[in-house]
Design a protein around this motif. Structure first.
Motif, PDB file in Angstrom:
ATOM      1  N   VAL A  71       0.847  -1.192   0.000  1.00 54.60           N
ATOM      2  CA  VAL A  71       0.000   0.000   0.000  1.00 54.60           C
ATOM      3  C   VAL A  71       0.880   1.239   0.000  1.00 54.60           C
ATOM      4  CG1 VAL A  71      -1.904   1.190   1.146  1.00 54.60           C
ATOM      5  CG2 VAL A  71      -1.650  -1.288   1.425  1.00 54.60           C
ATOM      6  N   ILE A  85      -5.806   4.718   3.857  1.00 53.61           N
ATOM      7  CA  ILE A  85      -5.850   3.378   4.457  1.00 53.61           C
ATOM      8  C   ILE A  85      -7.037   3.225   5.402  1.00 53.61           C
ATOM      9  CG2 ILE A  85      -3.370   3.061   4.213  1.00 53.61           C
ATOM     10  CD1 ILE A  85      -3.224   3.321   7.312  1.00 53.61           C
ATOM     11  N   LEU A 114      -9.125   0.627   4.050  1.00 50.52           N
ATOM     12  CA  LEU A 114      -8.522  -0.679   3.797  1.00 50.52           C
ATOM     13  C   LEU A 114      -9.204  -1.836   4.532  1.00 50.52           C
ATOM     14  CD1 LEU A 114      -6.290  -2.126   2.254  1.00 50.52           C
ATOM     15  CD2 LEU A 114      -4.718  -1.558   4.118  1.00 50.52           C
TER      16      LEU A 114
END
Length: 235
Positions: free
Chosen positions: A183, A225, A228
């Motif tokens: 990522v 994130i 995520l």
């Protein structure tokens, strides 16, 4: 998403706010390199990738994506190799201390890390900052205990976009590269994912990269994130 068991995160622009954390530090280093001359320092920042009109660092620029060694080579081209090595060590020490002290977590990042850790994912950091800088930042954010490892550019033979950190993380955790998601907010993060055979290359728009720069290499693009855990839950 199915089969992902580990996640490697870039640090700056992915876990922490790049602009809020690094502009003041970069400006101080540029002023030092320019002997205190403001105009010369601005020129050094510009060549390293700072866009004064937009007030941010450009995607994939030396400052956004390079190592301290790259910045020293750019700003001090006249020094010999031994001096450059010593200056790089000084940059590593200064940026590790100041980067951690001034680190600003991106909104939702710490909660996302806690949720992923609780979900059983093995977590690591792969950054072109120094290893010390990465470790100190994780400690400053209060999330170090949830990470298995942090790999700076000085922890592997070849930094991003080479896949060394993916292989090191795979060896440490016993996972296959295909079970690891990478990522990051810059192309070199995703290039590393591709080179290392990572199972998922995830771009985030929370740093210096844009949808246009990330799209050619990303399997998925997220705002940050914070999105995520929900994404991986679908797997």
């Amino acid at each position: 998403m199915r089969g992902i068991k580990g996640i490697l995160f870039d640090k700056d622009g992915t876990l922490i706010d790049f602009q809020a954390t690094w502009f003041a530090i970069g400006d101080l280093l540029a002023l030092q390199a320019a002997g205190g001359d403001r105009a010369s320092a601005d020129a050094l920042l510009e060549v390293a990738g700072y866009d004064f009109e937009r007030k941010c660092f450009k995607a994939d620029s030396v400052f956004a994506a390079g190592t301290n060694e790259d910045i020293v080579a750019l700003w001090y081209p006249q020094v010999d190799a031994q001096t450059r090595q010593a200056m790089t060590a000084g940059f590593n020490h200064f940026t590790a201390e100041q980067g951690a002290a001034q680190s600003v977590a991106l909104p939702g990042s710490k909660d996302a890390i806690a949720r992923l850790h609780a979900g059983g994912f093995r977590l690591g950091v792969a950054t072109n900052d120094s290893t010390s800088g990465a470790e100190k930042t994780l400690l400053a954010l209060g999330v170090a205990q949830m990470f298995d490892a942090a790999y700076g550019y000085d922890a592997v033979a070849n930094p991003k976009p080479s896949p060394d950190a993916i292989y090191a993380f795979a060896d440490l955790t016993g996972l296959k590269p295909s079970e690891i998601a990478m990522v990051g907010d810059n192309r070199h993060d995703l290039e590393m994912a591709r080179a290392g055979g990572a199972g998922l290359a995830i771009g985030v728009l929370s740093g210096t990269g844009t949808r246009e720069t990330l799209a050619p290499l990303a399997d998925v693009i997220l705002g940050s994130i914070a999105d995520l855990p929900e994404l991986l839950a679908r797997g």
